[in-house]
Design a protein around this motif. Structure first.
Motif, PDB file in Angstrom:
ATOM      1  N   ASP B  95      58.987   6.811 128.956  1.00 15.86           N
ATOM      2  CA  ASP B  95      59.943   6.981 127.855  1.00 15.86           C
ATOM      3  C   ASP B  95      60.247   8.455 127.626  1.00 15.86           C
ATOM      4  OD1 ASP B  95      60.142   4.308 127.507  1.00 15.86           O
ATOM      5  OD2 ASP B  95      58.939   4.197 125.678  1.00 15.86           O
ATOM      6  N   ASN B  96      59.226   9.302 127.731  1.00 14.98           N
ATOM      7  CA  ASN B  96      59.450  10.736 127.597  1.00 14.98           C
ATOM      8  C   ASN B  96      60.465  11.211 128.621  1.00 14.98           C
ATOM      9  OD1 ASN B  96      57.576  12.701 125.794  1.00 14.98           O
ATOM     10  ND2 ASN B  96      56.547  10.755 126.104  1.00 14.98           N
ATOM     11  N   LEU B  97      60.286  10.765 129.874  1.00 18.38           N
ATOM     12  CA  LEU B  97      61.196  11.195 130.937  1.00 18.38           C
ATOM     13  C   LEU B  97      62.609  10.669 130.676  1.00 18.38           C
ATOM     14  CD1 LEU B  97      58.877  10.708 134.048  1.00 18.38           C
ATOM     15  CD2 LEU B  97      59.633  12.862 133.043  1.00 18.38           C
ATOM     16  N   LEU B  98      62.700   9.401 130.260  1.00 13.68           N
ATOM     17  CA  LEU B  98      64.022   8.821 129.981  1.00 13.68           C
ATOM     18  C   LEU B  98      64.725   9.603 128.878  1.00 13.68           C
ATOM     19  CD1 LEU B  98      63.083   5.040 130.135  1.00 13.68           C
ATOM     20  CD2 LEU B  98      64.680   6.219 131.658  1.00 13.68           C
ATOM     21  N   GLN B 145      50.406  17.007 130.736  1.00 10.90           N
ATOM     22  CA  GLN B 145      51.460  17.142 129.733  1.00 10.90           C
ATOM     23  C   GLN B 145      52.460  18.218 130.142  1.00 10.90           C
ATOM     24  OE1 GLN B 145      50.331  17.451 125.630  1.00 10.90           O
ATOM     25  NE2 GLN B 145      48.965  15.697 125.711  1.00 10.90           N
ATOM     26  N   GLN B 146      51.957  19.284 130.769  1.00 10.77           N
ATOM     27  CA  GLN B 146      52.864  20.336 131.219  1.00 10.77           C
ATOM     28  C   GLN B 146      53.785  19.815 132.323  1.00 10.77           C
ATOM     29  OE1 GLN B 146      53.254  23.513 129.796  1.00 10.77           O
ATOM     30  NE2 GLN B 146      55.097  23.168 131.005  1.00 10.77           N
ATOM     31  N   MET B 147      53.213  19.027 133.238  1.00 11.49           N
ATOM     32  CA  MET B 147      54.036  18.416 134.291  1.00 11.49           C
ATOM     33  C   MET B 147      55.109  17.539 133.647  1.00 11.49           C
ATOM     34  SD  MET B 147      52.074  18.992 137.203  1.00 11.49           S
ATOM     35  CE  MET B 147      50.483  19.786 137.349  1.00 11.49           C
ATOM     36  N   LEU B 148      54.691  16.790 132.633  1.00 15.45           N
ATOM     37  CA  LEU B 148      55.637  15.890 131.954  1.00 15.45           C
ATOM     38  C   LEU B 148      56.738  16.704 131.274  1.00 15.45           C
ATOM     39  CD1 LEU B 148      56.531  13.122 131.043  1.00 15.45           C
ATOM     40  CD2 LEU B 148      54.883  13.223 129.186  1.00 15.45           C
ATOM     41  N   ALA B 149      56.354  17.808 130.646  1.00 15.67           N
ATOM     42  CA  ALA B 149      57.363  18.629 129.967  1.00 15.67           C
ATOM     43  C   ALA B 149      58.365  19.177 130.971  1.00 15.67           C
ATOM     44  CB  ALA B 149      56.690  19.758 129.197  1.00 15.67           C
ATOM     45  N   ILE B 150      57.871  19.590 132.161  1.00 17.05           N
ATOM     46  CA  ILE B 150      58.783  20.088 133.199  1.00 17.05           C
ATOM     47  C   ILE B 150      59.647  18.931 133.717  1.00 17.05           C
ATOM     48  CG2 ILE B 150      58.932  21.134 135.488  1.00 17.05           C
ATOM     49  CD1 ILE B 150      56.323  22.625 134.849  1.00 17.05           C
ATOM     50  N   GLY B 151      59.000  17.791 133.962  1.00 13.40           N
ATOM     51  CA  GLY B 151      59.747  16.633 134.455  1.00 13.40           C
ATOM     52  C   GLY B 151      60.820  16.199 133.470  1.00 13.40           C
ATOM     53  N   ARG B 152      60.472  16.227 132.198  1.00 12.58           N
ATOM     54  CA  ARG B 152      61.420  15.827 131.162  1.00 12.58           C
ATOM     55  C   ARG B 152      62.629  16.765 131.150  1.00 12.58           C
ATOM     56  NH1 ARG B 152      59.268  15.813 125.026  1.00 12.58           N
ATOM     57  NH2 ARG B 152      59.290  18.031 125.505  1.00 12.58           N
TER      58      ARG B 152
END
Lengths: 292, 238
Positions: B95-98, B145-152
Motif C-alpha cells: 500500500d505504501n508503494l501504491l 523502511q529506507q528501501m521502502l521510502a526510496i521505492g515509494r
C-alpha cells in the motif's frame, strides 16, 4: 421468565447501542484525518432526520428519501468542515471545538424555528409489528437499524481498505506531511472525512427516527452516549465502537429496567469516567509506540 | 530539471536559509553536504513545499513551483523521500508503494493492475520488500523502511527525487547497501538531489556537489574539485 425479560432488554438495548456506535464512528472518521471532531454531530443527526421527514412529507417515497437524506448529511458535514474546522486547523488552533459547538446551537435553533418544538413521528414502510424469535420480540424496524448500521460502516470500511482513495485516507491519518509528499491533498481528504461523517450522522438519524420520533432535542440523549462509546472504545477502532456501543446499550437498557429509567444514563457515564481515568486511549485504542 | 535560486526559508521568526542556489540537471546525482544545522533538510523542505519559502524561486522542469502546496508540487513530478523516512506505519508495504504512485493511478478500482509493472520493478530492485509486501510498514527494520521510502518515491515516476539522509540511523553495512542501490539507479538515469551526512559516500555517487554552511552554499564543484579543496577536506572529508 425472568431470563427472557433480560434477553428482551438486552436485544433492544443492543440495537440502540448500534446507533450510538454509528454516531461514534462518525467521530472516528474526522478524528483520523484531522484530529478534530464535530461537537455538533448530534444536531447534524437531528437536522438530517428533520430534512428526511420533510422529504417524506413532500411525497418522496421512502427509498428515495434515504439517498436524499444522506446527501443532506454529506453537505452539512462539508459545511461544518469549511465553516468551523478548516481555518482553525490552518492556524493550528483548537478553535474548532468552540465553533462546532456553536454550529450545534445554531442547528438547534434553526430546527426549532423551521420545524417547531414538537416531537413528530417518522413514518417508515418497515413494519413495527413484533416478530417472536426464540421468545423475544423484535420488530422489523429494529432489525433494519442493525442492517443499516452494519451496511454503512461496512461500505466505508471497504472503501478505506480496497480503493486507492481509501488508502490515501489512511495515509493522511498515519502521517499527514508524508501523504502530502505523495501528492495527496490533506485538505481534500479532511473534506472527504467530514462528508462521510455527515453521511453517517444522517444515516443514524434516518434509522433511529421511526423508533424514537423526531424532535429538536432528540440529539442530546444520543450524543452523550455516542461520546461515551467513542472515548471508551478509542478513536481509531471501528470494531471497537460496535462492541462498546452494544455493551453500553445493553447496560443502560438493563439499568433502566432494574433501577428505573432515571438511571439509564449512568452506565455510559461511569464507563466514560473509568476509561478516562484508566485507559485514555480507549479499550481498543492503539497505544502510540514511537520508534526512535 | 531543478533550479533553485536565492532561496530563503525558515521556521517562524528564525531564518535558516539565507539565499541558497543550486541546480540539478537531468540524469545527474547532486549531493548536498554540510554540517548539522547548515540548512540541508530545510532546503529540501522548502523545495518540496513542506514549508513555504519566504523568497527565491524553485523551477521544476522550467515551471515555478515555489509557494505551491506539497501535494501540488508532488503531482508536478517531484518526489521527496523525507528525513526519517516517514513510511505509513499501519499500512502494508505494498500500500505504501501504491500510494507513491497515487497521483497517476485511478482512485477507486483498477489501480492495482495499472501499477503492477511498476511494483514489479521496485520488487526486483528491493527483493526484501517483495518478501514483506503484506507486512505493516511500521514493523520493518530501519534499513527496510529506507528501501521502502526510496521505492515509494520511485513509484511516482518523478522527474526529480529528493532523498534526505538515507543513511540516518542505519548500520554501516546497510548504508553501503543503500549507496549500492543509488549507484544502480544512477545507471538507470534518475535525477536525484541527495542530502547526506556521510560526505565521502555521497561524493562517490554524485556527479556534482554543493557544500552548505549557515544557510547558504559555501562551495560547489565536481567531487574531484571538492577533493582538492583543502577547506572542504578539513571540514567534511577528514
Amino acid at each position: 421468565m425472568n431470563s427472557l425479560i433480560i434477553a428482551q432488554m438486552a436485544v433492544s438495548g443492543a440495537l440502540m447501542g448500534l446507533v450510538y456506535a454509528l454516531i461514534a464512528y462518525g467521530f472516528q472518521l474526522t478524528f483520523a484525518t484531522s484530529k478534530s471532531i464535530n461537537f455538533g454531530q448530534g444536531e447534524l443527526v437531528m437536522l438530517s432526520a428533520f430534512f428526511s421527514l420533510t422529504l417524506l412529507n413532500l411525497g418522496a417515497p421512502y427509498w428515495l428519501m434515504i439517498p436524499g437524506g444522506l446527501l443532506f448529511g454529506v453537505v452539512m458535514g462539508l459545511v461544518v468542515e469549511r465553516a468551523c474546522v478548516r481555518l482553525t486547523l490552518e492556524q493550528k488552533s483548537e478553535g474548532w471545538i468552540l465553533l462546532t459547538i456553536i454550529f450545534g446551537l445554531l442547528g438547534f435553533s434553526a430546527a426549532e424555528n423551521i420545524w417547531g418544538r414538537d416531537d413528530r413521528p417518522f413514518p417508515s414502510p418497515i413494519s413495527s409489528d413484533a416478530l417472536h424469535i426464540l421468545g423475544i420480540n423484535v420488530t422489523p424496524v429494529e432489525i433494519s437499524v442493525a442492517i443499516g448500521v452494519f451496511a454503512v460502516m461496512g461500505v466505508i470500511e471497504l472503501f478505506k481498505r480496497k480503493t486507492l482513495l481509501g488508502k490515501a485516507f489512511e495515509a493522511v491519518s498515519a502521517d499527514r506531511d508524508a501523504a502530502e509528499l505523495m501528492g495527496i491533498s490533506a485538505t481534500h481528504t479532511i473534506m472527504l472525512s467530514y462528508g462521510l461523517s455527515g453521511m453517517v450522522a444522517a444515516m443514524a438519524g434516518i434509522l433511529i427516527s421511526p423508533i424514537t420520533t423526531v424532535g429538536p432535542t432528540m440529539a442530546s440523549a444520543l450524543i452523550l452516549k455516542a461520546f461515551s462509546v467513542a472515548v471508551v472504545a478509542g478513536l481509531d477502532s471501528g470494531f471497537g465502537v460496535v462492541v462498546i456501543g452494544i455493551l453500553i446499550g445493553v447496560l443502560e437498557s438493563l439499568t433502566s429496567y432494574y433501577l428505573g429509567s432515571g438511571w439509564r444514563e449512568t452506565p455510559g457515564l461511569l464507563l466514560l469516567i473509568l476509561a478516562l481515568a484508566i485507559r485514555p486511549n480507549g479499550v481498543f485504542g492503539k497505544v502510540s509506540i514511537r520508534k526512535v | 530539471m531543478l533550479q533553485v535560486e536565492n532561496l530563503r526559508a525558515g521556521y517562524g521568526a528564525s531564518e535558516v536559509l539565507v539565499g541558497a542556489s543550486l541546480h540539478v540537471k537531468q540524469g545527474m546525482i547532486v549531493a548536498l553536504i554540510g554540517a548539522n544545522g547548515a540548512g540541508k533538510t530545510t532546503t529540501m523542505r522548502a523545495i518540496s513545499g513542506m514549508i513555504k519559502p519566504t523568497q527565491g524561486t524553485v523551477l521544476l522542469n522550467g515551471k515555478a513551483v515555489q509557494g505551491m502546496s506539497a501535494s501540488q508540487i508532488a503531482r508536478l513530478g517531484l518526489a521527496h523521500a523525507p528525513e526519517g523516512r516517514k513510511v505509513f506505519g499501519p499500512l502494508s508495504v505494498e500500500d505504501n508503494l501504491l500510494l507513491g504512485a497515487y497521483h497517476r493511478l485511478p482512485g477507486f478500482l483498477g489501480f492495482h493492475a495499472m501499477a503492477a509493472p511498476d511494483l514489479e520493478k521496485i520488487y526486483n530492485l528491493f527483493p526484501r520488500l517483495r518478501e514483506r509486501r503484506l507486512q505493516a510498514a511500521g514493523t520493518l527494520s530501519g534499513g527496510e523502511q529506507q528501501m521502502l521510502a526510496i521505492g515509494r518515491a520511485l513509484m511516482a515516476d518523478p522527474k526529480v527525487i529528493l532523498l534526505d539522509e538515507p543513511s540516518m540511523g542505519l548500520a554501516p553495512v546497510i548504508v553501503q547497501e543503500v549507496f549500492g542501490i543509488l549507484r544502480r539507479l544512477k545507471e538507470q538515469g534518475i535525477t536525484l538531489l541527495l542530502v547526506e551526512q556521510f560526505a565521502k559516500s555521497a561524493l562517490e555517487v554524485a556527479d556534482y556537489a554543493y557544500v552548505m554552511d549557515h544557510g547558504r552554499i559555501a562551495v560547489e564543484g565536481t567531487p574531484a574539485e571538492l577533493h582538492r579543496n583543502e577547506k572542504v577536506i578539513a571540514a567534511y572529508l577528514g
